[in-house]
Design an enzyme around this catalytic site. Structure first.
Site, PDB file in Angstrom:
ATOM      1  N   ASN A 125     -17.773  59.999  45.116  1.00 55.91           N
ATOM      2  CA  ASN A 125     -18.314  59.974  45.659  1.00 55.91           C
ATOM      3  C   ASN A 125     -18.340  57.935  45.700  1.00 55.91           C
ATOM      4  O   ASN A 125     -19.309  57.346  46.759  1.00 55.91           O
ATOM      5  CB  ASN A 125     -20.098  60.027  45.420  1.00 55.91           C
ATOM      6  CG  ASN A 125     -21.291  59.502  45.679  1.00 55.91           C
ATOM      7  OD1 ASN A 125     -21.913  59.140  46.342  1.00 55.91           O
ATOM      8  ND2 ASN A 125     -21.365  58.493  44.704  1.00 55.91           N
ATOM      9  N   TYR A 143     -12.672  46.777  53.595  1.00 54.73           N
ATOM     10  CA  TYR A 143     -13.185  47.423  53.265  1.00 54.73           C
ATOM     11  C   TYR A 143     -13.752  48.893  54.794  1.00 54.73           C
ATOM     12  O   TYR A 143     -13.241  49.792  53.844  1.00 54.73           O
ATOM     13  CB  TYR A 143     -15.083  47.128  53.205  1.00 54.73           C
ATOM     14  CG  TYR A 143     -15.871  48.402  52.645  1.00 54.73           C
ATOM     15  CD1 TYR A 143     -15.930  48.673  52.233  1.00 54.73           C
ATOM     16  CD2 TYR A 143     -17.182  48.911  54.059  1.00 54.73           C
ATOM     17  CE1 TYR A 143     -17.376  50.028  51.668  1.00 54.73           C
ATOM     18  CE2 TYR A 143     -17.924  50.173  53.875  1.00 54.73           C
ATOM     19  CZ  TYR A 143     -17.494  50.237  53.068  1.00 54.73           C
ATOM     20  OH  TYR A 143     -18.791  51.259  52.218  1.00 54.73           O
ATOM     21  N   SER A 188     -15.899  58.878  53.449  1.00 55.52           N
ATOM     22  CA  SER A 188     -15.670  57.920  53.759  1.00 55.52           C
ATOM     23  C   SER A 188     -16.490  56.901  53.788  1.00 55.52           C
ATOM     24  O   SER A 188     -17.986  56.887  53.787  1.00 55.52           O
ATOM     25  CB  SER A 188     -14.328  58.822  55.257  1.00 55.52           C
ATOM     26  OG  SER A 188     -14.071  57.054  55.686  1.00 55.52           O
ATOM     27  N   ASP A 197     -13.530  54.594  35.047  1.00 54.32           N
ATOM     28  CA  ASP A 197     -13.785  52.890  36.155  1.00 54.32           C
ATOM     29  C   ASP A 197     -12.706  53.584  36.484  1.00 54.32           C
ATOM     30  O   ASP A 197     -10.891  53.785  36.557  1.00 54.32           O
ATOM     31  CB  ASP A 197     -12.854  52.136  34.569  1.00 54.32           C
ATOM     32  CG  ASP A 197     -12.394  50.587  35.294  1.00 54.32           C
ATOM     33  OD1 ASP A 197     -13.305  50.735  36.352  1.00 54.32           O
ATOM     34  OD2 ASP A 197     -12.998  49.801  34.217  1.00 54.32           O
ATOM     35  N   LYS A 199     -11.621  52.841  54.145  1.00 54.23           N
ATOM     36  CA  LYS A 199     -12.270  53.939  54.553  1.00 54.23           C
ATOM     37  C   LYS A 199     -11.765  54.857  55.159  1.00 54.23           C
ATOM     38  O   LYS A 199     -11.297  56.066  55.050  1.00 54.23           O
ATOM     39  CB  LYS A 199     -13.890  53.565  54.897  1.00 54.23           C
ATOM     40  CG  LYS A 199     -14.906  53.521  53.360  1.00 54.23           C
ATOM     41  CD  LYS A 199     -14.854  54.484  52.504  1.00 54.23           C
ATOM     42  CE  LYS A 199     -15.922  53.546  51.616  1.00 54.23           C
ATOM     43  NZ  LYS A 199     -15.947  55.719  50.372  1.00 54.23           N
TER      44      LYS A 199
END
Length: 318
Positions: free
Chosen positions: A113, A199, A167, A86, A203
């Protein structure tokens, strides 16, 4: 923001020159794939299994993992192993890594991933960090730190172990460089920034952390671990589940999004291909090609700053 040419090349890449048929025999290799129960992660697990790799499917949901494991066993004749993970909770990440180290003596490939994309802005991690930063960047960062000792001991001067960190092209669109650290924890400015930019921020940070990790690994003369960061492409997966539906979005998705079978190419190339052994600290774009991220991700002072921030954040869990 990246140049128009860079963005167009990412949106409409040429046909791939590398395929899953190029994956070498992986008998005797051990891999962990985070988010292995669905989408790119599940498809990645399948290809690794087909090549004889021992695969640990890391997932938050045991029921979804068990369903994926059953499907993968039926499709490949091989059964991945379940690893509870988690990424939303640093204590749970620590326990997951400890669990793996108790059950395995080797780790050749770690594919980071798993991810979350544009969830409701109110959602934060168990420790109060922005959910997208916490899952996409910080949770994986701790997982890597916890697993580095076993990856180092598995490596040898002639056989590297590999960290592959996924990413996204959205790092090109991050408007914030440098990172505003008030937007990482649950503050009014974080909510004002909005879930789309959060978001992009997560990344962007992922690329910076991966670059600095590659430098740290390169300086370690006692082991042979490499780190490659990549953009898998614009892929149609469950990751878009929080996006608001609209006619325009549906049309754009039809034009831009590619199937999962394309999206797994870069991470499988990075994880398995002999040529990728020389790509520590490199960035891959679709499909398994060298590329360049947002230029400001290469600011070494900012890399060090976010690295130090994350090291402090995980200090109680290492």
């Amino acid at each position: 923001m990246a140049s128009v040419g860079t963005i167009l090349a990412q949106l409409f890449p040429p046909e791939p020159k590398w395929s899953v048929d190029s994956i070498p025999d992986l008998t005797g290799k051990v891999a962990i794939v985070t988010g292995g129960n669905v989408g790119l992660g599940k498809a990645t697990c399948k290809q690794l299994l087909l090549k004889g790799c021992t695969v640990w499917l890391a997932s938050r949901s045991k029921s979804k993992a068990e369903a994926a494991i059953a499907e993968l066993k039926e499709e490949t004749g091989k059964e991945p192993l379940f690893l509870a993970l988690d990424l939303n909770d640093l204590q749970a990440v620590k326990e997951s890594a400890e669990n793996f180290r108790r059950r395995s003596t080797a780790l050749h490939i770690l594919i980071c991933n798993a991810g979350v994309m544009v969830p409701p802005v109110e959602r934060v991690t168990a420790q109060g960090y922005d959910l997208q930063f916490g899952v996409n960047a910080l949770g994986h960062f701790l997982f890597i730190q916890q697993l580095l000792p076993i990856m180092k001991s598995t490596s040898s001067p002639v056989s590297e172990t590999r960290i592959v960190w996924v990413s996204s092209s959205v790092q090109y669109y991050f408007r914030g460089p440098p990172v505003n650290y008030d937007n990482i924890t649950d503050t009014p400015s974080r909510k004002k920034l909005g879930t789309q930019q959060l978001y992009c921020q997560s990344k962007f940070i992922t690329v910076m952390l991966a670059y600095h990790l590659a430098k740290v690994l390169a300086e370690d003369q006692t082991s042979n671990v490499i780190c490659i960061v990549l953009d898998p492409g614009n892929i149609e997966t469950d990751l878009q589940r929080h996006n608001s539906p609209s006619m325009l979005r549906s049309i754009m998705n039809w034009i831009i999004l590619r199937p999962v079978s394309s999206g797994i190419l870069s991470q499988l190339f990075a994880a398995t291909d002999p040529e990728a052994a020389h790509l520590n600290g490199k960035y891959l774009r679709p499909w398994a090609r060298l590329g360049e991220p947002h230029p400001k991700t290469k600011d070494e002072a900012e890399q060090r700053k976010i690295w130090d921030y994350c090291m402090v954040a995980i200090q109680s869990y290492i």
